[in-house]
Write a protein that holds these residues in place. Sequence first.
Motif, mmCIF file in Angstrom:
data_model
loop_
_atom_site.group_PDB
_atom_site.id
_atom_site.type_symbol
_atom_site.label_atom_id
_atom_site.label_comp_id
_atom_site.label_asym_id
_atom_site.label_seq_id
_atom_site.Cartn_x
_atom_site.Cartn_y
_atom_site.Cartn_z
ATOM 1 N N ASP A 137 0.814 -1.215 0.000
ATOM 2 C CA ASP A 137 0.000 0.000 0.000
ATOM 3 C C ASP A 137 0.850 1.269 0.000
ATOM 4 O OD1 ASP A 137 -2.328 -1.445 -0.059
ATOM 5 O OD2 ASP A 137 -2.551 -1.479 2.138
ATOM 6 N N LYS A 138 2.087 1.184 0.460
ATOM 7 C CA LYS A 138 2.962 2.347 0.548
ATOM 8 C C LYS A 138 3.920 2.454 -0.636
ATOM 9 C CE LYS A 138 2.943 2.342 5.616
ATOM 10 N NZ LYS A 138 3.787 2.287 6.838
ATOM 11 N N THR A 139 3.876 1.494 -1.550
ATOM 12 C CA THR A 139 4.844 1.492 -2.669
ATOM 13 C C THR A 139 4.099 1.380 -3.997
ATOM 14 O OG1 THR A 139 5.109 -0.906 -2.406
ATOM 15 C CG2 THR A 139 6.700 0.517 -1.285
ATOM 16 N N ARG A 140 3.161 2.298 -4.187
ATOM 17 C CA ARG A 140 2.325 2.250 -5.387
ATOM 18 C C ARG A 140 2.883 3.089 -6.547
ATOM 19 N NH1 ARG A 140 -2.981 0.448 -5.031
ATOM 20 N NH2 ARG A 140 -3.596 -0.303 -2.973
ATOM 21 N N PHE A 141 3.831 3.968 -6.281
ATOM 22 C CA PHE A 141 4.297 4.891 -7.328
ATOM 23 C C PHE A 141 5.819 4.954 -7.339
ATOM 24 C CE2 PHE A 141 5.976 9.115 -8.298
ATOM 25 C CZ PHE A 141 5.535 9.274 -9.612
ATOM 26 N N THR A 142 6.374 5.087 -8.568
ATOM 27 C CA THR A 142 7.801 5.327 -8.695
ATOM 28 C C THR A 142 8.130 5.914 -10.058
ATOM 29 O OG1 THR A 142 10.012 4.355 -8.562
ATOM 30 C CG2 THR A 142 8.315 3.016 -9.574
ATOM 31 N N PRO A 143 9.059 6.863 -10.150
ATOM 32 C CA PRO A 143 9.696 7.199 -11.430
ATOM 33 C C PRO A 143 10.787 6.164 -11.711
ATOM 34 C CG PRO A 143 10.502 8.639 -9.709
ATOM 35 C CD PRO A 143 9.472 7.760 -9.067
ATOM 36 N N TYR A 144 11.169 6.030 -12.979
ATOM 37 C CA TYR A 144 12.180 5.027 -13.326
ATOM 38 C C TYR A 144 12.973 5.456 -14.549
ATOM 39 C CZ TYR A 144 8.836 3.505 -16.931
ATOM 40 O OH TYR A 144 7.971 3.461 -18.005
ATOM 41 N N LEU A 145 14.136 4.851 -14.694
ATOM 42 C CA LEU A 145 14.956 4.952 -15.891
ATOM 43 C C LEU A 145 14.955 3.609 -16.598
ATOM 44 C CD1 LEU A 145 18.143 6.874 -14.624
ATOM 45 C CD2 LEU A 145 16.283 7.790 -16.028
ATOM 46 N N CYS A 146 15.104 3.626 -17.921
ATOM 47 C CA CYS A 146 15.172 2.374 -18.671
ATOM 48 C C CYS A 146 16.183 2.507 -19.809
ATOM 49 C CB CYS A 146 13.803 1.963 -19.210
ATOM 50 S SG CYS A 146 13.059 3.143 -20.365
ATOM 51 N N ALA A 147 16.829 1.410 -20.154
ATOM 52 C CA ALA A 147 17.786 1.370 -21.257
ATOM 53 C C ALA A 147 17.873 -0.055 -21.755
ATOM 54 C CB ALA A 147 19.156 1.885 -20.818
ATOM 55 N N GLY A 148 18.257 -0.213 -23.026
ATOM 56 C CA GLY A 148 18.321 -1.561 -23.558
ATOM 57 C C GLY A 148 18.900 -1.632 -24.953
ATOM 58 N N SER A 169 19.317 -0.617 -32.688
ATOM 59 C CA SER A 169 19.043 0.672 -32.051
ATOM 60 C C SER A 169 19.371 0.570 -30.566
ATOM 61 C CB SER A 169 17.581 1.094 -32.245
ATOM 62 O OG SER A 169 16.705 0.208 -31.574
ATOM 63 N N LEU A 170 19.672 1.712 -29.974
ATOM 64 C CA LEU A 170 19.953 1.790 -28.540
ATOM 65 C C LEU A 170 18.878 2.653 -27.887
ATOM 66 C CD1 LEU A 170 23.823 2.326 -28.514
ATOM 67 C CD2 LEU A 170 22.564 0.203 -28.085
ATOM 68 N N PRO A 171 17.833 2.044 -27.327
ATOM 69 C CA PRO A 171 16.771 2.829 -26.684
ATOM 70 C C PRO A 171 17.098 3.131 -25.219
ATOM 71 C CG PRO A 171 16.151 0.520 -26.754
ATOM 72 C CD PRO A 171 17.503 0.616 -27.403
ATOM 73 N N PHE A 172 16.739 4.328 -24.799
ATOM 74 C CA PHE A 172 16.855 4.697 -23.388
ATOM 75 C C PHE A 172 15.834 5.790 -23.109
ATOM 76 C CE2 PHE A 172 19.774 7.337 -25.764
ATOM 77 C CZ PHE A 172 19.552 8.612 -25.275
ATOM 78 N N GLY A 173 15.379 5.852 -21.875
ATOM 79 C CA GLY A 173 14.378 6.858 -21.549
ATOM 80 C C GLY A 173 14.047 6.863 -20.074
ATOM 81 N N PHE A 174 12.958 7.522 -19.747
ATOM 82 C CA PHE A 174 12.514 7.608 -18.365
ATOM 83 C C PHE A 174 10.997 7.663 -18.340
ATOM 84 C CE2 PHE A 174 13.352 11.845 -19.941
ATOM 85 C CZ PHE A 174 12.237 12.568 -19.571
ATOM 86 N N GLY A 175 10.446 7.348 -17.188
ATOM 87 C CA GLY A 175 8.994 7.346 -17.062
ATOM 88 C C GLY A 175 8.577 7.262 -15.610
ATOM 89 N N ALA A 176 7.291 7.012 -15.413
ATOM 90 C CA ALA A 176 6.724 6.848 -14.080
ATOM 91 C C ALA A 176 5.570 5.856 -14.173
ATOM 92 C CB ALA A 176 6.237 8.179 -13.518
#
Length: 258
Positions: A137-148, A169-176
């Motif tokens: 219940d306390k860990t419902r949200f997070t921002p994140y980084l991704c790469a691959g 291709s080299l994808p990378f980005g961020f999100g939530a």
Amino acid sequence: MRYLLSTVMLVVAMLPSAAQDRLEFGVMAGGSYYLGEMNPSQQFKKTRPAGAFLARYVYSDRIAFKAVIGYYSIAGSYDDSNLDNYSYPHDKADHAFQDGETQLLRPADTEFKNGIIDASIYCEFNFLSFDHIFHKDKTRFTPYLCAGLGYAAYSHYVCKDKKHQFILSLPFGFGAKYKLNNLVRIGAEWTFHKTFTDQLENIQNYNETFYPSDPYKNGVHKPTHNNDWFVSAGLTLTFSLWPRSLVCRDGFKEGGRL
């Protein structure tokens, strides 16, 4: 297309057998755009529709692995601001693309639209603990980084012939992402795909190949524009299809969704 689908299926099949308790499946919907000679730096210029299917394996509350197969449409065109980036006299555009009685496209009149199919594998790193097994219940949200790493297919004209090209291709980005309930997760992601080609532009110039990095055919290429990018941004919706189970301290397994 069959090759790309087979690649994603193989990646999913290679996940540990315990993944059936940690898998999410879902979709992404949003837009995509192009960065290259015909759009050097403007974000979201000529944004077109994009969509993808994704599967995520949750390794821990901080780390996840994701496989994505998507379709990204892009577009670009020359305008006065593009032409100012080159040191060539503008009057050469009136004569450089003459071949007998055939008038080829001038740079200022050139535009394109193209579609890219890309299959990628990502590693996601959550900045915050997400969906922790003991603090859900306390860990419902997070921002994140991704790469691959990705593998893309696109079309490209060589003289009169339309060729299908395949590139890394080299994808990378961020999100939530946010956990609505035990079943549904929503999120948003902005991802940049660095390619190893300078020919994402799908331009037909009748009887010869057109290179946007050398629009006046002087044999001079700008070193800062030697590879193209495609970028995607959108919303994600995923479903956790199998519940995780908890092994109690007494050694017995307690079923049910956590």
